[in-house]
Write a protein that holds these residues in place. Structure first.
Motif, PDB file in Angstrom:
ATOM      1  N   ALA A  41     -14.392 -30.870  25.001  1.00 22.18           N
ATOM      2  CA  ALA A  41     -15.591 -30.358  24.339  1.00 22.18           C
ATOM      3  C   ALA A  41     -15.241 -29.485  23.138  1.00 22.18           C
ATOM      4  O   ALA A  41     -15.885 -29.546  22.084  1.00 22.18           O
ATOM      5  CB  ALA A  41     -16.436 -29.566  25.335  1.00 22.18           C
ATOM      6  N   ALA A  42     -14.184 -28.654  23.303  1.00 20.11           N
ATOM      7  CA  ALA A  42     -13.765 -27.798  22.184  1.00 20.11           C
ATOM      8  C   ALA A  42     -13.275 -28.631  21.014  1.00 20.11           C
ATOM      9  O   ALA A  42     -13.570 -28.337  19.850  1.00 20.11           O
ATOM     10  CB  ALA A  42     -12.656 -26.842  22.663  1.00 20.11           C
ATOM     11  N   LEU A  43     -12.513 -29.681  21.291  1.00 17.71           N
ATOM     12  CA  LEU A  43     -12.043 -30.562  20.219  1.00 17.71           C
ATOM     13  C   LEU A  43     -13.206 -31.260  19.516  1.00 17.71           C
ATOM     14  O   LEU A  43     -13.217 -31.414  18.284  1.00 17.71           O
ATOM     15  CB  LEU A  43     -11.066 -31.592  20.785  1.00 17.71           C
ATOM     16  N   ALA A  44     -14.197 -31.663  20.315  1.00 16.91           N
ATOM     17  CA  ALA A  44     -15.364 -32.335  19.724  1.00 16.91           C
ATOM     18  C   ALA A  44     -16.140 -31.375  18.832  1.00 16.91           C
ATOM     19  O   ALA A  44     -16.587 -31.739  17.728  1.00 16.91           O
ATOM     20  CB  ALA A  44     -16.261 -32.889  20.833  1.00 16.91           C
ATOM     21  N   ASP A  45     -16.317 -30.120  19.288  1.00 15.57           N
ATOM     22  CA  ASP A  45     -17.022 -29.134  18.469  1.00 15.57           C
ATOM     23  C   ASP A  45     -16.268 -28.865  17.178  1.00 15.57           C
ATOM     24  O   ASP A  45     -16.869 -28.750  16.090  1.00 15.57           O
ATOM     25  CB  ASP A  45     -17.180 -27.821  19.256  1.00 15.57           C
ATOM     26  N   ALA A  46     -14.946 -28.751  17.258  1.00  9.64           N
ATOM     27  CA  ALA A  46     -14.152 -28.521  16.057  1.00  9.64           C
ATOM     28  C   ALA A  46     -14.271 -29.698  15.090  1.00  9.64           C
ATOM     29  O   ALA A  46     -14.368 -29.516  13.869  1.00  9.64           O
ATOM     30  CB  ALA A  46     -12.687 -28.295  16.434  1.00  9.64           C
ATOM     31  N   GLY A  47     -14.302 -30.904  15.625  1.00  9.89           N
ATOM     32  CA  GLY A  47     -14.448 -32.081  14.767  1.00  9.89           C
ATOM     33  C   GLY A  47     -15.792 -32.122  14.080  1.00  9.89           C
ATOM     34  O   GLY A  47     -15.892 -32.460  12.895  1.00  9.89           O
ATOM     35  N   ARG A  48     -16.847 -31.728  14.816  1.00  6.80           N
ATOM     36  CA  ARG A  48     -18.178 -31.703  14.205  1.00  6.80           C
ATOM     37  C   ARG A  48     -18.261 -30.659  13.106  1.00  6.80           C
ATOM     38  O   ARG A  48     -18.870 -30.875  12.057  1.00  6.80           O
ATOM     39  CB  ARG A  48     -19.243 -31.448  15.280  1.00  6.80           C
ATOM     40  N   ARG A  49     -17.624 -29.488  13.352  1.00  8.09           N
ATOM     41  CA  ARG A  49     -17.639 -28.446  12.328  1.00  8.09           C
ATOM     42  C   ARG A  49     -16.910 -28.906  11.066  1.00  8.09           C
ATOM     43  O   ARG A  49     -17.358 -28.660   9.947  1.00  8.09           O
ATOM     44  CB  ARG A  49     -17.006 -27.164  12.881  1.00  8.09           C
ATOM     45  N   ARG A  50     -15.778 -29.573  11.260  1.00 13.26           N
ATOM     46  CA  ARG A  50     -15.048 -30.085  10.092  1.00 13.26           C
ATOM     47  C   ARG A  50     -15.863 -31.136   9.347  1.00 13.26           C
ATOM     48  O   ARG A  50     -15.880 -31.170   8.110  1.00 13.26           O
ATOM     49  CB  ARG A  50     -13.700 -30.672  10.535  1.00 13.26           C
ATOM     50  N   ALA A  51     -16.549 -31.995  10.103  1.00 18.77           N
ATOM     51  CA  ALA A  51     -17.375 -33.030   9.467  1.00 18.77           C
ATOM     52  C   ALA A  51     -18.527 -32.407   8.686  1.00 18.77           C
ATOM     53  O   ALA A  51     -18.858 -32.838   7.572  1.00 18.77           O
ATOM     54  CB  ALA A  51     -17.919 -33.996  10.521  1.00 18.77           C
ATOM     55  N   LYS A  52     -19.163 -31.330   9.245  1.00 16.32           N
ATOM     56  CA  LYS A  52     -20.250 -30.659   8.535  1.00 16.32           C
ATOM     57  C   LYS A  52     -19.752 -29.995   7.261  1.00 16.32           C
ATOM     58  O   LYS A  52     -20.412 -30.043   6.222  1.00 16.32           O
ATOM     59  CB  LYS A  52     -20.894 -29.621   9.448  1.00 16.32           C
ATOM     60  N   ARG A  53     -18.547 -29.351   7.352  1.00 12.40           N
ATOM     61  CA  ARG A  53     -18.003 -28.714   6.151  1.00 12.40           C
ATOM     62  C   ARG A  53     -17.685 -29.742   5.077  1.00 12.40           C
ATOM     63  O   ARG A  53     -17.948 -29.531   3.890  1.00 12.40           O
ATOM     64  CB  ARG A  53     -16.756 -27.904   6.507  1.00 12.40           C
ATOM     65  N   ALA A  54     -17.118 -30.891   5.504  1.00  9.89           N
ATOM     66  CA  ALA A  54     -16.811 -31.947   4.538  1.00  9.89           C
ATOM     67  C   ALA A  54     -18.084 -32.518   3.920  1.00  9.89           C
ATOM     68  O   ALA A  54     -18.148 -32.768   2.710  1.00  9.89           O
ATOM     69  CB  ALA A  54     -16.018 -33.060   5.226  1.00  9.89           C
TER      70      ALA A  54
END
Length: 321
Positions: free
Chosen positions: A22-35
């Motif tokens: 779940a933590a990895l998924a949240d980090a991936g979503r945050r990176r995708a939003k920033r991009a």
């Protein structure tokens, strides 16, 4: 017992596998939003210099001139004047004379210029004309000539004593004409300069429109027995209606803002016969430093341009809507 303790420590060190996922998924979503935010910001960053330039050099002066139009005086003596500058316009005979001069030039020059431009475009578009690109370049050349140079050149050509035009009139037995010394002659001189300068520009626009009209329509009309005049009225004019509307509105707006040609040729004379609204605005702002009244004239001219544009759009717009 030692085995149990060792297993417990291994579980504590390894953590919860579901929580890690779940933590990895949240980090991936945050990176995708920033991009995604960076990608969306790129167009605005690229537009920012142009928008900033427009705001500083266009929007701010336009809005500030509205404030200035409600003031009087200059420098430290500037004070509020409310709507007095606009009330002054109503009772200013020079403003109304400038507006009348501008309207007379517009009523004569715009139809004459656009009619000549359409005739030139029809001639160049004819199948009988060769070297079409050369003709197009030739008629467009006056449009790229500087307005100051154009005014100076016509000043020499229209001179009463040594001008080429009066020399030709003398050659055929006609008397000299004081083109720039009489009111009607000076206005016609301005019309002549404007027509020479802008006819080719509009002719090229019409020519582009004519080349977009399907030839099958003309061939079908000829089969049905339609003559040149009927083909022009039934095919050419309807096909060019949006372009004609564009050139009429653009030419009318340009004539209402007329400044360079009469300023170079006559300085508004003789006896204010060629004084235009833009020239009167310039005189009040930069000769008398009455910037409040000059700004009021500018906004009155803007209102006239808007009204004329709306009326022309209504009269000449698409009648099928």
């Amino acid at each position: 017992m030692s085995v149990a303790v060792t297993g417990r420590r291994r579980d504590e060190n390894s953590g919860n596998p579901h929580r890690d996922t779940a933590a990895l998924a949240d980090a991936g979503r945050r990176r995708a939003k920033r991009a995604s935010a960076r990608r969306k910001a790129v167009p605005y960053l690229l537009l920012a210099p142009a928008l900033l330039t427009f705001a500083v050099f266009k929007a701010y002066p336009i809005l500030d001139s509205l404030r200035i139009s409600t003031t009087t005086g200059a420098g430290a003596a500037t004070r509020g004047a409310g709507m007095s500058n606009y009330q002054r316009l109503v009772h200013d005979p020079l403003f109304w004379q400038a507006l009348r001069n501008t309207a007379e030039i517009l009523v004569v020059q715009v139809p004459l210029m656009l009619a000549l431009a359409l005739l030139l475009a029809l001639g160049i578009n004819s199948a009988l004309v060769k070297w079409r690109a050369v003709w197009r370049l030739g008629i467009f050349m006056p449009a790229v000539t500087g307005l100051v140079a154009t005014g100076v050149m016509f000043g020499f050509l229209l001179d009463k004593d040594s001008g080429a035009l009066n020399w030709l009139l003398n050659g055929v037995g006609l008397g000299k004409v004081d083109w720039l010394g009489s009111g009607s002659g000076a206005r016609m001189a301005v019309v002549l300069v404007l027509t020479w300068h802008y006819t080719g520009y509009n002719a090229v626009i019409y020519l582009a429109g004519l080349q977009g009209v399907p030839k099958d329509l003309y061939e079908a009309a000829m089969v049905d027995g339609a003559g040149p005049v009927r083909r022009f009225r039934s095919i050419t004019v309807p096909a060019l209606r949006p372009i004609i509307l564009f050139t009429v509105v653009l030419s009318s707006i340009g004539t209402l803002q007329l400044f360079d040609e009469p300023y170079i040729l006559t300085r508004g004379g003789p006896d204010n016969a060629t004084l235009t609204v833009s020239m009167y605005l310039y005189e009040n702002g930069f000769h008398y430093f009455d910037f409040g009244y000059a700004s009021a004239i500018a906004y009155a001219l803007t209102l006239l341009v808007v009204i004329l544009g709306v009326v022309q759009m209504r009269l000449m717009g698409d009648r099928d809507k």
